[in-house]
Design a protein around this motif. Sequence first.
Motif, PDB file in Angstrom:
ATOM      1  N   LYS A 376       5.483   1.026  -0.645  1.00  0.00           N
ATOM      2  CA  LYS A 376       4.974   2.342  -1.020  1.00  0.00           C
ATOM      3  C   LYS A 376       3.535   2.478  -0.578  1.00  0.00           C
ATOM      4  CE  LYS A 376       4.692   5.389  -5.040  1.00  0.00           C
ATOM      5  NZ  LYS A 376       4.880   5.490  -6.496  1.00  0.00           N
ATOM      6  N   TYR A 377       3.227   3.581   0.027  1.00  0.00           N
ATOM      7  CA  TYR A 377       1.868   3.804   0.513  1.00  0.00           C
ATOM      8  C   TYR A 377       1.429   5.203   0.133  1.00  0.00           C
ATOM      9  CZ  TYR A 377      -2.228   3.152   3.363  1.00  0.00           C
ATOM     10  OH  TYR A 377      -3.523   3.013   3.770  1.00  0.00           O
ATOM     11  N   SER A 378       0.169   5.320  -0.266  1.00  0.00           N
ATOM     12  CA  SER A 378      -0.257   6.556  -0.917  1.00  0.00           C
ATOM     13  C   SER A 378      -0.665   7.681   0.018  1.00  0.00           C
ATOM     14  CB  SER A 378      -1.431   6.260  -1.848  1.00  0.00           C
ATOM     15  OG  SER A 378      -2.551   5.835  -1.105  1.00  0.00           O
ATOM     16  N   LEU A 379      -0.866   7.393   1.281  1.00  0.00           N
ATOM     17  CA  LEU A 379      -1.400   8.416   2.166  1.00  0.00           C
ATOM     18  C   LEU A 379      -0.328   8.911   3.131  1.00  0.00           C
ATOM     19  CD1 LEU A 379      -4.863   6.845   3.082  1.00  0.00           C
ATOM     20  CD2 LEU A 379      -4.238   8.252   1.139  1.00  0.00           C
ATOM     21  N   SER A 380      -0.318  10.203   3.323  1.00  0.00           N
ATOM     22  CA  SER A 380       0.625  10.779   4.276  1.00  0.00           C
ATOM     23  C   SER A 380       0.171  10.467   5.697  1.00  0.00           C
ATOM     24  CB  SER A 380       0.686  12.297   4.087  1.00  0.00           C
ATOM     25  OG  SER A 380      -0.559  12.882   4.474  1.00  0.00           O
ATOM     26  N   ASN A 381       1.074  10.641   6.624  1.00  0.00           N
ATOM     27  CA  ASN A 381       0.727  10.397   8.030  1.00  0.00           C
ATOM     28  C   ASN A 381      -0.384  11.320   8.505  1.00  0.00           C
ATOM     29  OD1 ASN A 381       2.612   8.355   8.389  1.00  0.00           O
ATOM     30  ND2 ASN A 381       4.243   9.802   8.890  1.00  0.00           N
ATOM     31  N   GLU A 382      -0.546  12.456   7.835  1.00  0.00           N
ATOM     32  CA  GLU A 382      -1.552  13.426   8.253  1.00  0.00           C
ATOM     33  C   GLU A 382      -2.921  13.162   7.619  1.00  0.00           C
ATOM     34  OE1 GLU A 382       1.497  14.433   6.902  1.00  0.00           O
ATOM     35  OE2 GLU A 382       2.339  14.483   8.932  1.00  0.00           O
ATOM     36  N   HIS A 383      -2.982  12.266   6.664  1.00  0.00           N
ATOM     37  CA  HIS A 383      -4.252  12.020   5.974  1.00  0.00           C
ATOM     38  C   HIS A 383      -5.262  11.423   6.960  1.00  0.00           C
ATOM     39  CE1 HIS A 383      -7.217  10.493   3.126  1.00  0.00           C
ATOM     40  NE2 HIS A 383      -6.626  11.214   2.187  1.00  0.00           N
ATOM     41  N   PRO A 384      -6.493  11.945   7.011  1.00  0.00           N
ATOM     42  CA  PRO A 384      -7.462  11.493   8.014  1.00  0.00           C
ATOM     43  C   PRO A 384      -7.845  10.019   7.891  1.00  0.00           C
ATOM     44  CG  PRO A 384      -8.500  12.964   6.409  1.00  0.00           C
ATOM     45  CD  PRO A 384      -7.022  13.054   6.191  1.00  0.00           C
ATOM     46  N   LEU A 385      -7.611   9.387   6.741  1.00  0.00           N
ATOM     47  CA  LEU A 385      -7.995   7.978   6.582  1.00  0.00           C
ATOM     48  C   LEU A 385      -6.793   7.027   6.534  1.00  0.00           C
ATOM     49  CD1 LEU A 385     -10.968   8.087   4.029  1.00  0.00           C
ATOM     50  CD2 LEU A 385     -11.034   7.961   6.515  1.00  0.00           C
ATOM     51  N   ARG A 386      -5.613   7.534   6.837  1.00  0.00           N
ATOM     52  CA  ARG A 386      -4.445   6.648   6.764  1.00  0.00           C
ATOM     53  C   ARG A 386      -4.603   5.434   7.670  1.00  0.00           C
ATOM     54  NH1 ARG A 386       0.903   5.980   5.425  1.00  0.00           N
ATOM     55  NH2 ARG A 386       2.078   4.744   6.935  1.00  0.00           N
ATOM     56  N   LYS A 387      -4.919   5.677   8.931  1.00  0.00           N
ATOM     57  CA  LYS A 387      -5.062   4.557   9.866  1.00  0.00           C
ATOM     58  C   LYS A 387      -6.236   3.663   9.494  1.00  0.00           C
ATOM     59  CE  LYS A 387      -2.900   6.783  13.867  1.00  0.00           C
ATOM     60  NZ  LYS A 387      -3.104   7.277  15.269  1.00  0.00           N
ATOM     61  N   TRP A 388      -7.242   4.263   8.868  1.00  0.00           N
ATOM     62  CA  TRP A 388      -8.427   3.492   8.499  1.00  0.00           C
ATOM     63  C   TRP A 388      -8.084   2.441   7.439  1.00  0.00           C
ATOM     64  CZ3 TRP A 388     -13.146   2.746  10.338  1.00  0.00           C
ATOM     65  CH2 TRP A 388     -14.089   2.134   9.517  1.00  0.00           C
ATOM     66  N   TYR A 389      -7.287   2.834   6.434  1.00  0.00           N
ATOM     67  CA  TYR A 389      -6.930   1.911   5.361  1.00  0.00           C
ATOM     68  C   TYR A 389      -5.787   0.965   5.747  1.00  0.00           C
ATOM     69  CZ  TYR A 389      -9.447   4.898   1.958  1.00  0.00           C
ATOM     70  OH  TYR A 389     -10.393   5.595   1.258  1.00  0.00           O
ATOM     71  N   TYR A 390      -4.835   1.467   6.481  1.00  0.00           N
ATOM     72  CA  TYR A 390      -3.511   0.852   6.577  1.00  0.00           C
ATOM     73  C   TYR A 390      -3.451  -0.332   7.529  1.00  0.00           C
ATOM     74  CZ  TYR A 390       1.580   0.638   7.023  1.00  0.00           C
ATOM     75  OH  TYR A 390       2.884   0.235   7.025  1.00  0.00           O
ATOM     76  N   ASP A 391      -2.732  -1.372   7.111  1.00  0.00           N
ATOM     77  CA  ASP A 391      -2.431  -2.530   7.951  1.00  0.00           C
ATOM     78  C   ASP A 391      -0.982  -2.909   7.672  1.00  0.00           C
ATOM     79  OD1 ASP A 391      -2.093  -4.988   9.172  1.00  0.00           O
ATOM     80  OD2 ASP A 391      -4.016  -5.804   8.515  1.00  0.00           O
ATOM     81  N   LYS A 392      -0.109  -2.644   8.616  1.00  0.00           N
ATOM     82  CA  LYS A 392       1.319  -2.864   8.386  1.00  0.00           C
ATOM     83  C   LYS A 392       1.656  -4.334   8.161  1.00  0.00           C
ATOM     84  CE  LYS A 392       2.529  -3.080  13.333  1.00  0.00           C
ATOM     85  NZ  LYS A 392       3.325  -2.455  14.407  1.00  0.00           N
ATOM     86  N   LYS A 393       0.794  -5.254   8.635  1.00  0.00           N
ATOM     87  CA  LYS A 393       1.053  -6.683   8.439  1.00  0.00           C
ATOM     88  C   LYS A 393       0.830  -7.125   7.002  1.00  0.00           C
ATOM     89  CE  LYS A 393      -0.157  -8.317  13.102  1.00  0.00           C
ATOM     90  NZ  LYS A 393      -1.059  -9.251  13.847  1.00  0.00           N
ATOM     91  N   LEU A 394       0.095  -6.323   6.237  1.00  0.00           N
ATOM     92  CA  LEU A 394      -0.286  -6.717   4.888  1.00  0.00           C
ATOM     93  C   LEU A 394       0.926  -6.766   3.958  1.00  0.00           C
ATOM     94  CD1 LEU A 394      -2.801  -7.478   3.260  1.00  0.00           C
ATOM     95  CD2 LEU A 394      -3.121  -5.047   2.737  1.00  0.00           C
ATOM     96  N   GLY A 395       1.779  -5.755   4.059  1.00  0.00           N
ATOM     97  CA  GLY A 395       3.005  -5.749   3.256  1.00  0.00           C
ATOM     98  C   GLY A 395       2.797  -5.475   1.780  1.00  0.00           C
ATOM     99  N   GLY A 396       1.661  -4.908   1.420  1.00  0.00           N
ATOM    100  CA  GLY A 396       1.418  -4.616   0.011  1.00  0.00           C
ATOM    101  C   GLY A 396      -0.041  -4.318  -0.255  1.00  0.00           C
ATOM    102  N   LEU A 397      -0.477  -4.572  -1.495  1.00  0.00           N
ATOM    103  CA  LEU A 397      -1.845  -4.285  -1.912  1.00  0.00           C
ATOM    104  C   LEU A 397      -2.485  -5.525  -2.520  1.00  0.00           C
ATOM    105  CD1 LEU A 397      -1.395  -0.843  -3.642  1.00  0.00           C
ATOM    106  CD2 LEU A 397      -2.779  -1.259  -1.621  1.00  0.00           C
ATOM    107  N   ILE A 398      -3.778  -5.731  -2.253  1.00  0.00           N
ATOM    108  CA  ILE A 398      -4.518  -6.830  -2.864  1.00  0.00           C
ATOM    109  C   ILE A 398      -5.532  -6.270  -3.856  1.00  0.00           C
ATOM    110  CG2 ILE A 398      -4.210  -8.448  -0.975  1.00  0.00           C
ATOM    111  CD1 ILE A 398      -6.889  -7.710   0.143  1.00  0.00           C
ATOM    112  N   HIS A 399      -5.881  -7.092  -4.828  1.00  0.00           N
ATOM    113  CA  HIS A 399      -6.889  -6.751  -5.844  1.00  0.00           C
ATOM    114  C   HIS A 399      -6.501  -5.540  -6.694  1.00  0.00           C
ATOM    115  CE1 HIS A 399      -9.275  -9.556  -3.612  1.00  0.00           C
ATOM    116  NE2 HIS A 399      -9.757  -8.723  -2.734  1.00  0.00           N
TER     117      HIS A 399
END
Length: 542
Positions: A376-399
Amino acid sequence: MIPIIDIFAGPGGLGEGFSSLLHENKERVFKIKLSIEKDSHAHQTLKLRSFFRAFRVGCVPEEYYKFVRGEMTLEDLYKTYPEEAASADKEAWCGTLGKPDKEDKNWLSNDMIDSKIKEVLSGYSNWVLIGGPPCQAYSLVGRSRRKEKILDERKDNRVGLYKEYLRIIAVHKPSIFVMENVKGLLSAQTADDNLFTKILNDLTNPVEASLSEGDITDGNIPRIKYKIYSLVTKVNKFDIFQNPIFKPSDFVIRTEEYGVPQRRHRVILLGVREDIKGTIGTLEKKSELSLESVIGGLPCIRSGISKSISHTSTIGAQTGTVKKRRFYEKVKDSYETWYSHIQNFNNQVTTILGYSSNNENIGPLSIGREFISTEKYSLSNEHPLRKWYYDKKLGGLIHHVSRTHLLEDIKRYHFACCFVEKYGKFPKLDDFKKAGNEFLPDHENAESGKFIDRFRVQLPNIPATTITSHISKDGHYFIHYDSKQSRSFTVREAARVQTFPDNYYFCGGRTQQFHQVGNAVPPYLAYQIAQIVKNILLDENE
């Protein structure tokens, strides 16, 4: 790549922004050659991020992700890639800048710093200095708490720490420097001068300023000068020496105007060496981003329960200094216990506000984990910061772990969240008073006027308020807006507000993690500043 020296680096917010600027989406434009930070936990974070950048863009190995997922130790990660670990160790220094202190084993002498800078620059003349000297001495809140109207470097050495930055400019002459500090710097006064005016004058002529302070003694150093620019206001006036003229307020950057989901207002100076002739640009304004747009889709977690107040007594009645003494009892933390209390709180709040939070069928909720495996990821594909936050290798959330809270504070959180859901604004002290004594913030200064917004719910539809290092002490100013969760921010939520990428790992315990996040420069803002710096230097080289 353009070399960077980062001093007073914190956990690396400025450096992350500069390092994220890519040429043709492949190679980094800037390379951090040296970063210096005195806090040991922030230094470990810097070193780990340096290790991350030692690999080509997009080629960070799976072992890094195993580490952040808790499947591998940091020691084993570094042992697996000794060459990259050695490079990170060489880049990130843990040390204290400032006057000599024999009791500080990490104190770095000027000779040590100068030698290291010369080594890593290898004679390269076009490089960039970045950093933010410690701001506690200048902050409005800190000065108010200390009841200081006039700052005195003899009493607080932090007042003069900008001179360490100044000395490096004087001796090593970067092409460009970027210096960040709090807005309170503009009004800070010493016995002799307005501090901001002095800093601007010193940065314009760093060699003369450093000689007069005795920070350098070589009178043969070339008297190179700098022009100081605003990053948000275009210059339209010059003095007789062709230095740009700005008002002090022109140097204040309001981050919410530049795509950061936070109302963080900071002074940032852009210094350009007088022989650099590149075009000086300014930041381009962007649409505001709401808090909910960056944390709203994160996994729903509950607050943890630490203890409850069993009873109170008063002390000091005979001396006239009456204070409350609180006695606590441990509360077993479980979803069932939490949910039972939340339902009880909700019934009371419904009676008071005429509003009921929809808490049915919301569980079972956990308090989160250091790593949550989720697609589950909180940002839509259109969100201006999606690529900034996202790393598909991570597979989840830390902290993404909730703090444990005093049960009475959870009750106040729930009331405050329901108040926001009904009225669209967070409650002030009078609203808590109307709700009853059991909701009133339980501290001696509650009615002093100093803490009228002590329990501040962050509103979902606008940018958050400034994430500060105080978040490491309690979460009362950073309450999540969702009454179904009734808790303060997690480290990851604070990091999202500060625009750290999701794969950015903060070393240390949760208190140290919060402290690092609160002290940082938002990386996405630094990324935009890096674009301006790159363009100046590209113009210079054409």
